[in-house]
Design an enzyme around this catalytic site. Structure first.
Site, PDB file in Angstrom:
ATOM      1  N   TYR A 290     -12.081  54.714 -17.222  1.00 46.13           N
ATOM      2  CA  TYR A 290     -12.084  55.869 -16.322  1.00 46.13           C
ATOM      3  C   TYR A 290     -12.016  55.418 -14.866  1.00 46.13           C
ATOM      4  O   TYR A 290     -11.226  55.954 -14.077  1.00 46.13           O
ATOM      5  CB  TYR A 290     -13.346  56.689 -16.559  1.00 46.13           C
ATOM      6  CG  TYR A 290     -13.387  57.984 -15.781  1.00 46.13           C
ATOM      7  CD1 TYR A 290     -12.587  59.065 -16.151  1.00 46.13           C
ATOM      8  CD2 TYR A 290     -14.223  58.136 -14.681  1.00 46.13           C
ATOM      9  CE1 TYR A 290     -12.627  60.269 -15.447  1.00 46.13           C
ATOM     10  CE2 TYR A 290     -14.272  59.329 -13.971  1.00 46.13           C
ATOM     11  CZ  TYR A 290     -13.467  60.391 -14.361  1.00 46.13           C
ATOM     12  OH  TYR A 290     -13.504  61.564 -13.647  1.00 46.13           O
TER      13      TYR A 290
ATOM     14  N   LYS B 256      -8.856  56.280 -12.242  1.00 41.08           N
ATOM     15  CA  LYS B 256      -9.020  57.039 -11.006  1.00 41.08           C
ATOM     16  C   LYS B 256      -8.661  56.197  -9.782  1.00 41.08           C
ATOM     17  O   LYS B 256      -8.158  56.732  -8.777  1.00 41.08           O
ATOM     18  CB  LYS B 256     -10.447  57.580 -10.895  1.00 41.08           C
ATOM     19  CG  LYS B 256     -10.758  58.676 -11.915  1.00 41.08           C
ATOM     20  CD  LYS B 256      -9.799  59.867 -11.795  1.00 41.08           C
ATOM     21  CE  LYS B 256     -10.185  61.016 -12.705  1.00 41.08           C
ATOM     22  NZ  LYS B 256      -9.296  62.188 -12.560  1.00 41.08           N
TER      23      LYS B 256
ATOM     24  N   SER C 299     -12.324  60.758  -8.494  1.00 37.28           N
ATOM     25  CA  SER C 299     -13.758  60.589  -8.737  1.00 37.28           C
ATOM     26  C   SER C 299     -14.262  59.448  -7.879  1.00 37.28           C
ATOM     27  O   SER C 299     -13.547  58.465  -7.647  1.00 37.28           O
ATOM     28  CB  SER C 299     -14.017  60.260 -10.210  1.00 37.28           C
ATOM     29  OG  SER C 299     -15.359  59.827 -10.399  1.00 37.28           O
TER      30      SER C 299
END
Length: 251
Positions: free
Chosen positions: A165, A169, A142
């Protein structure tokens, strides 16, 4: 007749994994897509839906939870027994809102699923990938995992905190770099791929409408981007962090 290309897509029962499974199966009669799903119930429903669309290639279902070593080992054993080779791994399974009671637990769970799991799965599958004539690993990352992008203020997404998150990533991106540098000598190609801002259930079913209002596209556009990598159209960018439509991120 045995397929010429065996592809494993994790997190395949919905969203990007679902659309990618269909796009890859539909692209060629020589493609066999293994849909890796944590839930066999959801996976069976997804498999039946995609098979009903009659793609040129074939699909099958594999129970796989990338957060546990036991599930990874069992899945590798199954692929070995059924196919004896793996040509493409699409590491797509991921979470953004873990069901954890503390911040530390949330960070740990997100890292386990989004970073540790994909690396451990890829490493476990290396013997099967080494038997391929054209081995590929695509880690679905991402733009939120780009450290460079995080330091640019006032752009789309800069107001999103999501440390768990983002960190997971960023860690996946390092896994991409390590997998590539550690294994490129025998021919494997590895990428991190940002699927773009698309409508999925990653942030919950209730957030789908919000995503649409904010300009999110169909996850079918992500699938097109992954298909391009599988078909060799991004080979000049191996070992990098790429986006759909020819784009690229700095790490």
């Amino acid at each position: 007749m045995a397929p010429n290309r065996v592809i494993l897509v994790t997190g395949a029962n919905s969203g990007i994994g679902y659309d990618t499974s269909y796009a890859l199966a539909a692209a060629s009669a020589n493609n066999h897509v293994i849909m890796g799903c944590r839930s066999l119930t959801k996976g069976t429903k997804a498999l039946e839906e995609l098979q009903a669309r009659k793609p040129a290639g074939t699909l099958s279902l594999l129970e796989l939870d990338v957060s546990t070593d036991e599930s990874i080992a069992s899945a590798v054993e199954k692929i070995t027994a059924d196919h004896g080779v793996l040509d493409v791994l699409v590491n797509n399974a991921g979470i953004i809102f873990p069901r954890a009671e503390s911040r530390r637990a949330a960070l740990a769970e997100t890292m386990n699923v989004n970073a540790f799991g994909p690396l451990l799965l890829a490493e476990a599958l290396l013997p099967l990938l080494k038997k391929s004539e054209d081995p590929r690993i695509i880690n679905v990352s991402s733009g939120l995992g780009s450290i460079s992008e995080r330091l640019v203020p006032d752009q789309f997404g800069s107001d999103i905190t999501a440390e768990n998150y983002r960190m997971s990533k960023a860690a996946m991106n390092m896994a991409t770099a390590c997998l590539y540098m550690n294994n490129r000598a025998w021919g494997v190609k590895v990428w991190s791929f940002c699927p773009g801002y698309v409508v999925t259930n990653l942030s919950g079913e209730e957030d789908r409408e919000n995503r649409v209002k904010q300009g999110a596209e169909s996850s079918e556009t992500s699938a097109v981007g992954i298909l391009e990598i599988v078909e060799g159209k991004r080979d000049a960018e191996v070992g990098t962090f790429i986006q759909r439509r020819g784009g690229r991120y700095d790490w």
